[in-house]
Design a protein around this motif. Structure first.
Motif, PDB file in Angstrom:
ATOM      1  N   ASP A   4      22.844  -0.309  -8.032  1.00 22.85           N
ATOM      2  CA  ASP A   4      21.878   0.984  -8.036  1.00 22.85           C
ATOM      3  C   ASP A   4      21.357   0.502  -9.543  1.00 22.85           C
ATOM      4  OD1 ASP A   4      19.955   2.795  -7.751  1.00 22.85           O
ATOM      5  OD2 ASP A   4      21.858   4.277  -8.984  1.00 22.85           O
ATOM      6  N   LYS A   5      21.936  -1.430 -10.517  1.00 25.25           N
ATOM      7  CA  LYS A   5      22.402  -0.970 -11.567  1.00 25.25           C
ATOM      8  C   LYS A   5      21.332  -1.048 -12.432  1.00 25.25           C
ATOM      9  CE  LYS A   5      22.041  -5.398 -13.270  1.00 25.25           C
ATOM     10  NZ  LYS A   5      21.827  -6.549 -13.349  1.00 25.25           N
ATOM     11  N   LYS A   6      19.844  -0.876 -11.298  1.00 18.91           N
ATOM     12  CA  LYS A   6      18.886  -0.633 -12.710  1.00 18.91           C
ATOM     13  C   LYS A   6      18.146   0.345 -11.863  1.00 18.91           C
ATOM     14  CE  LYS A   6      18.467  -4.993 -14.732  1.00 18.91           C
ATOM     15  NZ  LYS A   6      16.976  -6.056 -14.571  1.00 18.91           N
ATOM     16  N   ASN A   7      18.607   1.765 -11.046  1.00 23.19           N
ATOM     17  CA  ASN A   7      18.511   2.713 -10.328  1.00 23.19           C
ATOM     18  C   ASN A   7      17.252   1.644  -9.459  1.00 23.19           C
ATOM     19  OD1 ASN A   7      19.573   4.782 -12.485  1.00 23.19           O
ATOM     20  ND2 ASN A   7      17.397   4.086 -13.984  1.00 23.19           N
ATOM     21  N   GLY A   8      17.458   1.426  -8.541  1.00 27.81           N
ATOM     22  CA  GLY A   8      16.598   0.459  -7.669  1.00 27.81           C
ATOM     23  C   GLY A   8      17.714   0.467  -6.309  1.00 27.81           C
ATOM     24  N   GLY A   9      18.637   1.364  -6.498  1.00 25.07           N
ATOM     25  CA  GLY A   9      19.978   1.469  -5.145  1.00 25.07           C
ATOM     26  C   GLY A   9      18.829   1.249  -3.493  1.00 25.07           C
ATOM     27  N   SER A  10      18.423   2.221  -3.606  1.00 22.02           N
ATOM     28  CA  SER A  10      17.556   1.891  -2.141  1.00 22.02           C
ATOM     29  C   SER A  10      16.817   0.783  -1.569  1.00 22.02           C
ATOM     30  CB  SER A  10      17.038   3.730  -2.180  1.00 22.02           C
ATOM     31  OG  SER A  10      17.880   4.671  -1.894  1.00 22.02           O
ATOM     32  N   SER A  11      16.195   0.308  -3.026  1.00 24.21           N
ATOM     33  CA  SER A  11      15.466  -0.870  -2.226  1.00 24.21           C
ATOM     34  C   SER A  11      16.524  -2.066  -2.631  1.00 24.21           C
ATOM     35  CB  SER A  11      14.894  -0.992  -4.181  1.00 24.21           C
ATOM     36  OG  SER A  11      13.794  -0.116  -4.079  1.00 24.21           O
ATOM     37  N   GLU A  12      17.358  -2.310  -3.310  1.00 21.05           N
ATOM     38  CA  GLU A  12      18.278  -2.567  -2.501  1.00 21.05           C
ATOM     39  C   GLU A  12      19.088  -2.898  -1.466  1.00 21.05           C
ATOM     40  OE1 GLU A  12      21.219  -3.203  -6.007  1.00 21.05           O
ATOM     41  OE2 GLU A  12      20.078  -2.325  -7.374  1.00 21.05           O
ATOM     42  N   SER A  50      36.508  -6.484  -7.041  1.00 15.44           N
ATOM     43  CA  SER A  50      35.718  -6.845  -8.780  1.00 15.44           C
ATOM     44  C   SER A  50      35.583  -7.897  -8.711  1.00 15.44           C
ATOM     45  CB  SER A  50      37.016  -6.137  -9.217  1.00 15.44           C
ATOM     46  OG  SER A  50      38.343  -5.025  -9.810  1.00 15.44           O
ATOM     47  N   ALA A  51      35.218  -9.046  -9.106  1.00 19.37           N
ATOM     48  CA  ALA A  51      35.154  -9.969  -9.266  1.00 19.37           C
ATOM     49  C   ALA A  51      33.492 -10.025  -8.674  1.00 19.37           C
ATOM     50  CB  ALA A  51      36.038 -11.117  -8.473  1.00 19.37           C
ATOM     51  N   ALA A  52      33.173  -9.945  -7.866  1.00 17.30           N
ATOM     52  CA  ALA A  52      31.565  -9.280  -7.286  1.00 17.30           C
ATOM     53  C   ALA A  52      31.136  -8.025  -7.980  1.00 17.30           C
ATOM     54  CB  ALA A  52      31.707  -8.710  -5.638  1.00 17.30           C
ATOM     55  N   GLU A  53      31.945  -7.444  -8.763  1.00 13.93           N
ATOM     56  CA  GLU A  53      31.215  -6.260  -9.667  1.00 13.93           C
ATOM     57  C   GLU A  53      30.902  -6.537 -10.882  1.00 13.93           C
ATOM     58  OE1 GLU A  53      32.806  -1.772  -8.265  1.00 13.93           O
ATOM     59  OE2 GLU A  53      34.106  -3.129  -9.640  1.00 13.93           O
ATOM     60  N   SER A  54      31.765  -7.551 -11.842  1.00 15.54           N
ATOM     61  CA  SER A  54      31.643  -8.200 -12.711  1.00 15.54           C
ATOM     62  C   SER A  54      30.106  -9.178 -12.557  1.00 15.54           C
ATOM     63  CB  SER A  54      32.343  -8.898 -13.558  1.00 15.54           C
ATOM     64  OG  SER A  54      33.982  -7.836 -13.609  1.00 15.54           O
ATOM     65  N   GLU A  55      30.309  -9.864 -11.656  1.00 13.05           N
ATOM     66  CA  GLU A  55      29.529 -11.157 -11.153  1.00 13.05           C
ATOM     67  C   GLU A  55      27.710  -9.810 -11.552  1.00 13.05           C
ATOM     68  OE1 GLU A  55      28.403 -14.624  -9.426  1.00 13.05           O
ATOM     69  OE2 GLU A  55      29.757 -14.044  -9.036  1.00 13.05           O
ATOM     70  N   TYR A  56      27.910  -8.939 -10.574  1.00 18.08           N
ATOM     71  CA  TYR A  56      26.170  -8.277  -9.931  1.00 18.08           C
ATOM     72  C   TYR A  56      25.583  -7.382 -11.398  1.00 18.08           C
ATOM     73  CZ  TYR A  56      23.755  -4.273  -8.576  1.00 18.08           C
ATOM     74  OH  TYR A  56      22.763  -3.108  -8.789  1.00 18.08           O
ATOM     75  N   GLU A  57      27.235  -6.710 -12.501  1.00 20.64           N
ATOM     76  CA  GLU A  57      27.145  -6.108 -14.049  1.00 20.64           C
ATOM     77  C   GLU A  57      26.479  -7.306 -14.951  1.00 20.64           C
ATOM     78  OE1 GLU A  57      30.266  -3.976 -14.375  1.00 20.64           O
ATOM     79  OE2 GLU A  57      30.040  -2.514 -12.740  1.00 20.64           O
ATOM     80  N   SER A  58      26.632  -8.200 -14.538  1.00 21.48           N
ATOM     81  CA  SER A  58      25.970  -9.169 -15.536  1.00 21.48           C
ATOM     82  C   SER A  58      24.842 -10.490 -15.278  1.00 21.48           C
ATOM     83  CB  SER A  58      27.235 -10.190 -15.893  1.00 21.48           C
ATOM     84  OG  SER A  58      27.860 -10.559 -14.860  1.00 21.48           O
ATOM     85  N   GLY A  59      24.596 -10.503 -13.923  1.00 21.72           N
ATOM     86  CA  GLY A  59      23.470 -10.938 -14.054  1.00 21.72           C
ATOM     87  C   GLY A  59      21.894 -10.577 -13.448  1.00 21.72           C
TER      88      GLY A  59
END
Length: 300
Positions: A4-12, A50-59
């Motif tokens: 849900d980084k771009k309010n598309g959590g359900s699509s993801e 935490s590493a996965a979260e950081s990569e998700y938020e930055s990628g």
């Protein structure tokens, strides 16, 4: 954040699992995602999540590593959401809502579906562990979780399955590792005494110690945990009638005791062989040697 980084959590979720409708509001499952994230972190270490979260938020897009972490979290969250959505919770109480062409499933159908969704979670955890090991992910290799597992005398899934096949499940292998280490510290180390410090360089003793630790871990798991923490095919080892649902689980204690009894006999035999190896004793003699002092003789 893993969704849900771009309010598309359900699509993801829909794209990742194929088991969630993109049109369903993400807020309905958001809390279950958070709970599932904490549970997966307890299994692989918070550093990995935490590493996965950081990569998700930055990628720009989710990588193979990110999706490997997200998949078991998603399946676990969806299975728990499904358990809560059999009825709706409203201000006037619990309700069951159905269209005219639908009907409520029988309870056994719900139990079977719950088990099937849990199986997908276990397979996703297998894939996650395999990815972490195969790609030597830095957050995993340097994590306290992985370092603690270095104490084990069963260093790989292959070594584990030489003694006790677990259908190639990394999830079961790593879940039992804590008990393998416990068996080493509580039983094997005191039993071996000084010989334990050289265990990794003594092939003969290691060959006996590994199956002892593995079988003891299995018996401890069955004694302490519910069979539901194992994939169904592994759980059935303890009880052939077990189907992973409430109806049959109460009637299998006799089968479990019988199966554990077989494993305990193997452990007892291994303990005896370990003692003979440590003492350097020769094979036991069933008949005494001819000796006038012991008043026995043999006749051929």
């Amino acid at each position: 954040m893993l969704f849900d980084k771009k309010n598309g959590g359900s699509s993801e979720l829909a794209e990742l699992t194929g088991q969630w409708y993109a049109s369903t509001p993400y807020r309905l499952i958001g809390s279950e995602i958070d709970f599932a994230k904490r549970e997966v972190a307890s299994l692989v270490g918070s550093d990995v999540v935490s590493a996965a979260e950081s990569e998700y938020e930055s990628g720009q897009a989710a990588s193979g590593f990110v999706n490997a972490v997200r998949l078991p979290i998603a399946f676990l969250a969806i299975s728990r959401y499904a358990a809560l959505s059999v009825v709706s919770h409203e201000g006037t109480g619990r309700k069951v809502k159905m269209d005219d062409n639908e009907k409520m499933p029988f309870e056994w159908m719900i139990d079977r579906d719950d088990r099937a969704m849990k199986e997908r979670y276990y397979r996703a955890m297998d894939s996650l562990y395999e990815y972490l090991d195969g790609n030597k992910v830095k957050a995993w290799v340097s994590s306290g979780m992985k370092k603690a597992l270095s104490e084990s005398i069963v260093p790989s899934l292959t070594e584990f399955e030489r003694v006790y096949p677990i259908d190639g499940s990394y999830y079961v292998y790593y879940k039992l590792q804590r008990l393998v280490i416990e068996a080493q510290k509580i039983e094997l180390e005191p039993f071996f005494g000084d010989a334990w410090k050289d265990i990794r360089s003594n092939d003969q003793l290691l060959y006996l110690a590994r199956p002892y630790a593995i079988l003891r871990a299995v018996t401890m798991a069955a004694s302490r945990w519910s069979l539901e923490v194992f994939p169904l095919e592994i759980a059935k080892r303890f009880s052939v009638s077990y189907q992973g649902n409430r109806e049959s689980s109460a009637a299998v204690s006799g089968e479990i005791d019988w199966y554990l009894g077989k494993l305990e006999k193997q452990i007892k035999d291994l303990r005896h062989k370990i003692r003979l190896s440590i003492d350097g004793a020769a094979e036991e003699k069933l008949l005494p040697e001819n000796d006038s002092s012991n008043k026995f003789f043999t006749v051929l």
